[in-house]
Enzyme design. Structure first.
Site, PDB file in Angstrom:
ATOM      1  CD1 TRP A  69      -2.552  12.711   2.946  1.00 57.77           C
ATOM      2  CD2 TRP A  69      -4.543  13.626   3.446  1.00 57.77           C
ATOM      3  NE1 TRP A  69      -2.347  14.027   3.259  1.00 57.77           N
ATOM      4  CE2 TRP A  69      -3.543  14.620   3.564  1.00 57.77           C
ATOM      5  CE3 TRP A  69      -5.868  13.969   3.707  1.00 57.77           C
ATOM      6  CZ2 TRP A  69      -3.841  15.931   3.950  1.00 57.77           C
ATOM      7  CZ3 TRP A  69      -6.168  15.277   4.079  1.00 57.77           C
ATOM      8  CH2 TRP A  69      -5.156  16.243   4.203  1.00 57.77           C
ATOM      9  CD  GLU A  81      -2.212   0.871  -0.971  1.00 61.68           C
ATOM     10  OE1 GLU A  81      -2.996   1.839  -0.961  1.00 61.68           O
ATOM     11  OE2 GLU A  81      -1.198   0.814  -0.248  1.00 61.68           O
ATOM     12  CD  GLU A 110       4.224   4.519  -4.331  1.00 59.94           C
ATOM     13  OE1 GLU A 110       4.399   5.263  -3.368  1.00 59.94           O
ATOM     14  OE2 GLU A 110       3.128   4.012  -4.600  1.00 59.94           O
ATOM     15  CB  SER A 123       8.705   2.542   4.179  1.00 56.97           C
ATOM     16  OG  SER A 123       7.737   1.509   4.291  1.00 56.97           O
ATOM     17  N   GLY A 145       3.055   7.769   1.935  1.00 62.67           N
ATOM     18  CA  GLY A 145       1.778   7.286   2.460  1.00 62.67           C
ATOM     19  C   GLY A 145       1.670   7.593   3.940  1.00 62.67           C
ATOM     20  N   GLY A 146       1.971   6.588   4.772  1.00 61.90           N
ATOM     21  CA  GLY A 146       1.785   6.689   6.219  1.00 61.90           C
ATOM     22  C   GLY A 146       2.298   7.979   6.836  1.00 61.90           C
TER      23      GLY A 146
END
Ligand code: PGA
Length: 261
Positions: A13, A104, A174, A220, A241-242
């Site tokens: 998240w 990240e 990733e 993605s 993720g998104g």
């Protein structure tokens, strides 16, 4: 995906949702994902630290078999580390999976492979499973250095771990250029890298660890591209993720096998 490895679909998240929004999302997931899904697939959600206790309470009260996850941890056990959260604190909240070395974190918070290694050890030491992230940048891919980069990240991040610990952990491949960009690696390219990762594990930790380690693809991932990714022999799951912020999308990703051709 191999029949011997249980798929793991994880929702990262990131820094989204306060604890009230988190409760709503997890309640929606509890409705959307059913017993047949859990029989076939492991599912984890990785909310921000401030949401963990609330999500834990909902999962426990409603007996929802979603595994609770975290997004990182501090490698030290306790002490003067203002703002940090230790692995044993996460374990106490019934956290099962902890993402370490997300790109990240590597990029924005300067985490090195040595840091990722220390975090993975802390997670294992507290009885949880690390999801160790690796992946190349666009420049590295364009320059033909993708495999070398991923090999280097694996070597540093997994250094000194025992083969049986490796067998139980999760690697997330990733490619940095695919995260949050809408660009997904072609399934064949993702497969090639995941197969390379499995070979690296085999070379260092032995055939048994290589056969057992679960490798996720991330970048993605959407309901539409999951079936083809999951059909690849060395891809055992997805780090999402998104699309994990939308209960319907995430549930469709978890149900990928219903859409497989
Ligand atoms: P994305 O993120 O699905 O939004 O690309 C994946 C990740 O960062 O784990």
């Amino acid at each position: 995906m191999s029949a011997d490895r249980r798929p793991l679909i994880s929702g990262n998240w990131k820094m989204n949702h306060n604890h009230l929004e988190a409760i709503q999302l997890v309640q929606k997931l509890a409705y959307a994902i059913d017993r047949d899904d859990y029989a076939a697939v492991d599912v984890s959600v990785h909310p921000p630290f401030t949401d963990l206790r609330s999500v834990q309470t909902v999962l426990q009260a409603d007996q929802v078999p979603i595994f609770l996850g975290a997004q990182t941890t501090q490698e030290a056990e306790r002490g003067a580390f203002t703002g940090e959260v230790s692995a044993s604190m996460l374990a106490k909240l019934d956290v099962s999976y902890v993402i370490v070395g997300h790109s990240e974190r590597r990029e924005l918070f300067a985490e090195s492979d040595a840091d990722v290694n220390a975090k993975a050890r802390a997670v294992l030491g507290a009885g949880m499973t690390p999801i160790v992230c690796v992946g190349e940048t666009l420049d590295e891919r364009a320059g033909g250095r993708a495999e070398a980069r991923v090999t280097q990240q694996l070597t540093g991040s997994l250094s000194g771990l025992k083969a049986d610990a490796i067998a139980d952990l999760v690697i997330a491949y990733e490619p940095v250029w695919a995260i949050g960009t809408g660009e997904t690696a072609m399934p064949a390219d993702a497969q090639q890298m995941c197969s390379h990762i499995r070979s690296c594990i085999g070379a260092t930790f032995g055939a048994e660890a290589a056969a057992a380690v679960r490798i996720q693809y991330g970048g993605s991932v959407k309901p539409g591209n999951t079936p083809e990714l999951m059909a690849q022999p060395d891809i055992d799951g997805a780090l999402v993720g998104g699309a994990s912020l939308d209960a319907d999308d995430f549930a469709r990703i978890v149900k990928y096998r219903l859409y497989q051709v």
